[in-house]
Design a protein around this motif. Structure first.
Motif, PDB file in Angstrom:
ATOM      1  N   ARG A   1     -17.231  10.193   1.360  1.00 33.71           N
ATOM      2  CA  ARG A   1     -15.990  10.416   0.750  1.00 33.71           C
ATOM      3  C   ARG A   1     -15.166   8.972   0.699  1.00 33.71           C
ATOM      4  NH1 ARG A   1     -13.071  14.851   2.052  1.00 33.71           N
ATOM      5  NH2 ARG A   1     -11.997  13.845   2.631  1.00 33.71           N
ATOM      6  N   LYS A   2     -14.415   8.480   0.175  1.00 31.46           N
ATOM      7  CA  LYS A   2     -14.011   6.547   0.406  1.00 31.46           C
ATOM      8  C   LYS A   2     -12.748   7.187   0.788  1.00 31.46           C
ATOM      9  CE  LYS A   2     -13.346   2.202   2.467  1.00 31.46           C
ATOM     10  NZ  LYS A   2     -13.674   1.404   0.696  1.00 31.46           N
ATOM     11  N   GLU A   3     -11.570   7.421   1.685  1.00 28.97           N
ATOM     12  CA  GLU A   3     -10.335   7.536   2.555  1.00 28.97           C
ATOM     13  C   GLU A   3      -9.468   6.444   2.493  1.00 28.97           C
ATOM     14  OE1 GLU A   3      -9.056  10.171   1.035  1.00 28.97           O
ATOM     15  OE2 GLU A   3     -10.020  12.130   1.584  1.00 28.97           O
ATOM     16  N   ASN A   4      -8.166   6.122   2.370  1.00 27.37           N
ATOM     17  CA  ASN A   4      -7.146   5.410   2.588  1.00 27.37           C
ATOM     18  C   ASN A   4      -6.195   5.578   3.383  1.00 27.37           C
ATOM     19  OD1 ASN A   4      -8.258   2.904   0.497  1.00 27.37           O
ATOM     20  ND2 ASN A   4      -7.776   4.489  -0.843  1.00 27.37           N
ATOM     21  N   TYR A   5      -6.109   4.576   4.450  1.00 31.76           N
ATOM     22  CA  TYR A   5      -5.058   5.528   5.292  1.00 31.76           C
ATOM     23  C   TYR A   5      -3.400   5.549   4.476  1.00 31.76           C
ATOM     24  CZ  TYR A   5      -7.874   3.917   9.135  1.00 31.76           C
ATOM     25  OH  TYR A   5      -9.124   3.834  10.094  1.00 31.76           O
ATOM     26  N   ASN A   6      -2.532   6.476   4.667  1.00 30.00           N
ATOM     27  CA  ASN A   6      -1.494   6.556   3.993  1.00 30.00           C
ATOM     28  C   ASN A   6      -0.809   7.030   4.885  1.00 30.00           C
ATOM     29  OD1 ASN A   6      -1.745   9.164   5.151  1.00 30.00           O
ATOM     30  ND2 ASN A   6      -3.001   9.717   2.765  1.00 30.00           N
TER      31      ASN A   6
ATOM     32  N   GLU B   1      -1.846  -8.028  11.615  1.00 31.37           N
ATOM     33  CA  GLU B   1      -3.324  -8.491  11.074  1.00 31.37           C
ATOM     34  C   GLU B   1      -4.260  -6.775  11.243  1.00 31.37           C
ATOM     35  OE1 GLU B   1      -4.123 -10.857  10.293  1.00 31.37           O
ATOM     36  OE2 GLU B   1      -2.355 -11.979  10.480  1.00 31.37           O
ATOM     37  N   LYS B   2      -3.946  -6.381  12.359  1.00 32.65           N
ATOM     38  CA  LYS B   2      -5.076  -4.605  12.979  1.00 32.65           C
ATOM     39  C   LYS B   2      -4.554  -4.103  11.211  1.00 32.65           C
ATOM     40  CE  LYS B   2      -6.588  -1.113  15.946  1.00 32.65           C
ATOM     41  NZ  LYS B   2      -6.546  -1.368  17.598  1.00 32.65           N
ATOM     42  N   MET B   3      -3.328  -3.513  11.299  1.00 31.56           N
ATOM     43  CA  MET B   3      -3.236  -2.717   9.661  1.00 31.56           C
ATOM     44  C   MET B   3      -3.440  -3.161   8.422  1.00 31.56           C
ATOM     45  SD  MET B   3       0.409  -0.457  10.833  1.00 31.56           S
ATOM     46  CE  MET B   3       1.472  -2.502  11.467  1.00 31.56           C
ATOM     47  N   ILE B   4      -3.688  -3.934   8.197  1.00 28.44           N
ATOM     48  CA  ILE B   4      -3.266  -4.584   6.779  1.00 28.44           C
ATOM     49  C   ILE B   4      -4.994  -4.650   6.782  1.00 28.44           C
ATOM     50  CG2 ILE B   4      -3.967  -7.076   7.832  1.00 28.44           C
ATOM     51  CD1 ILE B   4      -1.820  -5.656   4.667  1.00 28.44           C
ATOM     52  N   ALA B   5      -5.922  -4.875   7.927  1.00 32.88           N
ATOM     53  CA  ALA B   5      -7.235  -4.877   7.694  1.00 32.88           C
ATOM     54  C   ALA B   5      -7.546  -3.255   7.546  1.00 32.88           C
ATOM     55  CB  ALA B   5      -7.561  -5.230   8.756  1.00 32.88           C
ATOM     56  N   LEU B   6      -6.992  -2.142   7.937  1.00 32.58           N
ATOM     57  CA  LEU B   6      -7.730  -1.075   7.906  1.00 32.58           C
ATOM     58  C   LEU B   6      -6.806  -0.504   6.406  1.00 32.58           C
ATOM     59  CD1 LEU B   6      -6.511   0.165  11.568  1.00 32.58           C
ATOM     60  CD2 LEU B   6      -9.021   0.432  10.807  1.00 32.58           C
ATOM     61  N   PHE B   7      -5.908  -0.487   6.132  1.00 32.62           N
ATOM     62  CA  PHE B   7      -5.622  -0.303   5.393  1.00 32.62           C
ATOM     63  C   PHE B   7      -6.475  -0.802   3.319  1.00 32.62           C
ATOM     64  CE2 PHE B   7      -0.988   0.538   6.544  1.00 32.62           C
ATOM     65  CZ  PHE B   7      -0.911   1.616   5.708  1.00 32.62           C
ATOM     66  N   ARG B   8      -6.353  -2.330   4.199  1.00 32.80           N
ATOM     67  CA  ARG B   8      -7.529  -2.731   2.487  1.00 32.80           C
ATOM     68  C   ARG B   8      -9.203  -1.823   2.882  1.00 32.80           C
ATOM     69  NH1 ARG B   8      -7.595  -7.760   5.020  1.00 32.80           N
ATOM     70  NH2 ARG B   8      -5.757  -8.617   3.649  1.00 32.80           N
ATOM     71  N   ASN B   9      -9.722  -1.993   3.909  1.00 33.38           N
ATOM     72  CA  ASN B   9     -10.783  -1.704   4.083  1.00 33.38           C
ATOM     73  C   ASN B   9     -11.026  -0.096   3.735  1.00 33.38           C
ATOM     74  OD1 ASN B   9     -11.842  -3.913   4.211  1.00 33.38           O
ATOM     75  ND2 ASN B   9     -11.165  -3.885   7.032  1.00 33.38           N
TER      76      ASN B   9
ATOM     77  N   GLU C   1       5.175   2.779  -2.729  1.00 39.57           N
ATOM     78  CA  GLU C   1       4.667   1.413  -1.894  1.00 39.57           C
ATOM     79  C   GLU C   1       5.048   0.314  -1.173  1.00 39.57           C
ATOM     80  OE1 GLU C   1       2.691  -1.272  -5.760  1.00 39.57           O
ATOM     81  OE2 GLU C   1       1.116   0.435  -5.341  1.00 39.57           O
ATOM     82  N   LYS C   2       4.626   0.670  -0.356  1.00 45.95           N
ATOM     83  CA  LYS C   2       5.976  -0.374   0.158  1.00 45.95           C
ATOM     84  C   LYS C   2       4.309  -1.841   1.373  1.00 45.95           C
ATOM     85  CE  LYS C   2       6.913   2.866   2.707  1.00 45.95           C
ATOM     86  NZ  LYS C   2       7.518   4.075   3.909  1.00 45.95           N
ATOM     87  N   SER C   3       5.425  -3.098   1.424  1.00 42.49           N
ATOM     88  CA  SER C   3       4.895  -4.115   2.500  1.00 42.49           C
ATOM     89  C   SER C   3       4.098  -3.121   3.802  1.00 42.49           C
ATOM     90  CB  SER C   3       5.862  -4.595   3.082  1.00 42.49           C
ATOM     91  OG  SER C   3       6.045  -5.248   1.447  1.00 42.49           O
ATOM     92  N   ILE C   4       3.595  -3.548   4.770  1.00 41.37           N
ATOM     93  CA  ILE C   4       3.238  -3.732   5.982  1.00 41.37           C
ATOM     94  C   ILE C   4       3.791  -4.245   6.626  1.00 41.37           C
ATOM     95  CG2 ILE C   4       1.040  -3.365   7.420  1.00 41.37           C
ATOM     96  CD1 ILE C   4       1.111  -1.660   4.822  1.00 41.37           C
TER      97      ILE C   4
ATOM     98  N   TYR D   1       0.636  -0.933  -0.309  1.00 46.18           N
ATOM     99  CA  TYR D   1       0.185  -0.007  -0.110  1.00 46.18           C
ATOM    100  C   TYR D   1       0.909   1.698  -0.311  1.00 46.18           C
ATOM    101  CZ  TYR D   1      -3.950  -2.627   0.713  1.00 46.18           C
ATOM    102  OH  TYR D   1      -5.340  -4.050   1.043  1.00 46.18           O
ATOM    103  N   GLU D   2       0.168   2.577  -0.657  1.00 43.69           N
ATOM    104  CA  GLU D   2       1.125   4.176  -0.330  1.00 43.69           C
ATOM    105  C   GLU D   2       0.930   4.091   1.240  1.00 43.69           C
ATOM    106  OE1 GLU D   2       2.797   6.495  -3.075  1.00 43.69           O
ATOM    107  OE2 GLU D   2       2.186   5.047  -3.166  1.00 43.69           O
ATOM    108  N   TRP D   3       2.254   4.678   1.672  1.00 42.75           N
ATOM    109  CA  TRP D   3       2.139   4.997   2.791  1.00 42.75           C
ATOM    110  C   TRP D   3       3.642   5.580   3.038  1.00 42.75           C
ATOM    111  CZ3 TRP D   3       5.637   2.667   6.425  1.00 42.75           C
ATOM    112  CH2 TRP D   3       6.296   1.586   6.463  1.00 42.75           C
ATOM    113  N   LEU D   4       3.420   6.609   4.468  1.00 45.23           N
ATOM    114  CA  LEU D   4       4.600   7.689   4.232  1.00 45.23           C
ATOM    115  C   LEU D   4       4.970   6.933   5.630  1.00 45.23           C
ATOM    116  CD1 LEU D   4       6.714   9.947   3.961  1.00 45.23           C
ATOM    117  CD2 LEU D   4       5.065  11.627   4.257  1.00 45.23           C
ATOM    118  N   ASP D   5       6.415   6.925   6.552  1.00 45.64           N
ATOM    119  CA  ASP D   5       6.106   6.770   7.629  1.00 45.64           C
ATOM    120  C   ASP D   5       7.070   7.813   8.475  1.00 45.64           C
ATOM    121  OD1 ASP D   5       9.984   7.777   8.016  1.00 45.64           O
ATOM    122  OD2 ASP D   5       9.452   6.641   5.853  1.00 45.64           O
ATOM    123  N   ALA D   6       6.397   7.864  10.047  1.00 45.41           N
ATOM    124  CA  ALA D   6       6.591   9.044  10.275  1.00 45.41           C
ATOM    125  C   ALA D   6       7.678   9.464  11.961  1.00 45.41           C
ATOM    126  CB  ALA D   6       5.616  10.623  10.297  1.00 45.41           C
TER     127      ALA D   6
END
Length: 370
Positions: free
Chosen positions: A136-141, A114-122, A85-88, A34-39
């Motif tokens: 509006r449908k959004e994705n965690y990033n 498991e919690k993160m992958i479910a949130l990213f997926r949904n 785009e990176k692995s969880i 998924y597309e995400w940024l570390d912080a």
């Protein structure tokens, strides 16, 4: 071939196929990107620096959290250098320095994949702004890793209008060998071990605001404070508006770093089949204590109200109204006055009610109407 041998061969074949499918499933999960940024994050007045390490994924991917001094507020994303785009990740291994304590910590722990992958997926729904009132449908990033005094580590998943805690973890105090320190080249990493540099960071007003540095001076570090932010109560926001008006959208910003932008009553009535219960403003659920809430409503104009709570007052109030029954239903009730210029706030549970008199309250008419 007798029946026993046939059975054993069939059983072994079944086991082999099951193992193969399990491995393929695990491989597919590991390859999901998924597309995400570390912080990183740290409480105000308690800056940190990551010495080395970061987030690890089961497929071998690694995201470093080494990115410079982290300051700001608890739960607030700071720094971040590796967007894409990176692995969880499923593991965190990091060493950092807490400048207020002059202590190095190490955390080497699995995190809730498991919690993160479910949130990213949904993903999630959030209210739209401006001319488009549709959900509006959004994705965690963003994956945020927070470091607080005492070795406390918290991981959040974040996106526009939403931030949710993934888990709380703990580091242990460590001592970096002198030989390793001596081998470092002059620069940011070596500076982390210099007592003069550590002191300078704590008195650098671009990192620790002057008023915060002065307020903390001579006071002990409030160990346990950031864990206390994680206590949940069964509370719901209630808004009482003039002329039986209804709120349109609601924002909740908690001390523990969680953040929600929720659908208000007018949008819930308009889109009853689209909006999930967990993002409706009045769905009863356990939440941590808010540092701030805001909401809007519309009559001939659009109005916006924001309430910022006094930390000591609201924590004391939640404790008081839930003292007899920890799981009691609690209302955080905001009543806007008839001129629509101010409001009053109280916490109510059964016959118990506590007025939040020290809250900073703002009500204003905006320049536009949806």
């Amino acid at each position: 071939m007798n029946k026993t041998i046939k059975y054993l061969l069939s059983f072994l074949f079944f086991i082999q196929i099951s193992c193969q499918k399990k491995k393929e499933h695990q491989k597919t999960k590991a390859m999901t990107k998924y597309e995400w940024l570390d912080a990183t994050s740290a409480p105000l007045g308690y800056p940190v620096d990551v010495y080395r390490g970061g987030l690890e994924s089961s497929d071998g991917e690694f995201t470093s959290l080494y990115s410079g001094t982290t300051a700001g507020s608890w739960g607030e994303a700071n720094r971040g250098m590796n967007n894409g785009e990176k692995s969880i990740p499923n593991h965190l291994h990091v060493i950092w320095v807490s400048y207020a304590e002059k202590i190095f910590y190490e955390a080497d722990t699995d995190i809730d994949y498991e919690k993160m992958i479910a949130l990213f997926r949904n993903g999630y729904y959030t209210p739209s702004d401006g001319d488009d009132p549709n959900p509006r449908k959004e994705n965690y990033n963003q994956i945020i890793v927070g470091f607080a005094p005492g070795g406390v580590v918290v991981v959040w998943l974040s996106g526009g209008g939403r931030q949710v805690e993934i888990g709380r973890y703990e580091g242990k105090k460590i001592t970096i060998p002198k030989s390793e320190i001596d081998a470092l080249s002059p620069g940011p990493q070596k500076n982390m071990f210099d007592p003069g540099y550590q002191s300078k960071i704590m008195h650098e007003f671009g990192i620790v605001p002057e008023e915060v540095a002065k307020a903390n001076e001579g006071k002990p570090i409030p160990y346990g404070l950031w864990d206390s932010y994680r206590t949940e109560y069964n509370w719901t926001l209630v808004t009482e508006l003039p002329n039986d008006l209804k709120n349109k959208d609601v924002g909740i910003y908690a001390y523990n770093g969680n953040r929600e932008e929720l659908f208000g009553e007018t949008l819930v009535q308009k889109y009853p089949k689209i909006i999930p219960d967990n993002v409706k403003w009045n769905t009863p659920q356990k939440r941590t204590i808010p540092g701030k809430v805001d909401f809007s409503w519309v009559d001939e104009n659009r109005y916006y109200s924001e309430i910022e709570f006094d930390k000591n007052e609201i924590f004391s109030a939640f404790k008081e109204v839930s003292s007899a029954e920890p799981n009691a239903e609690i209302e955080l009730k905001v009543t806007v006055n008839i001129p629509k210029t101010s409001a009053s706030v109280q916490l109510i549970s059964g016959k118990k009610q506590v007025w939040l008199k020290n809250s900073k309250i703002m009500v204003r008419k905006t320049k536009y109407k949806d």
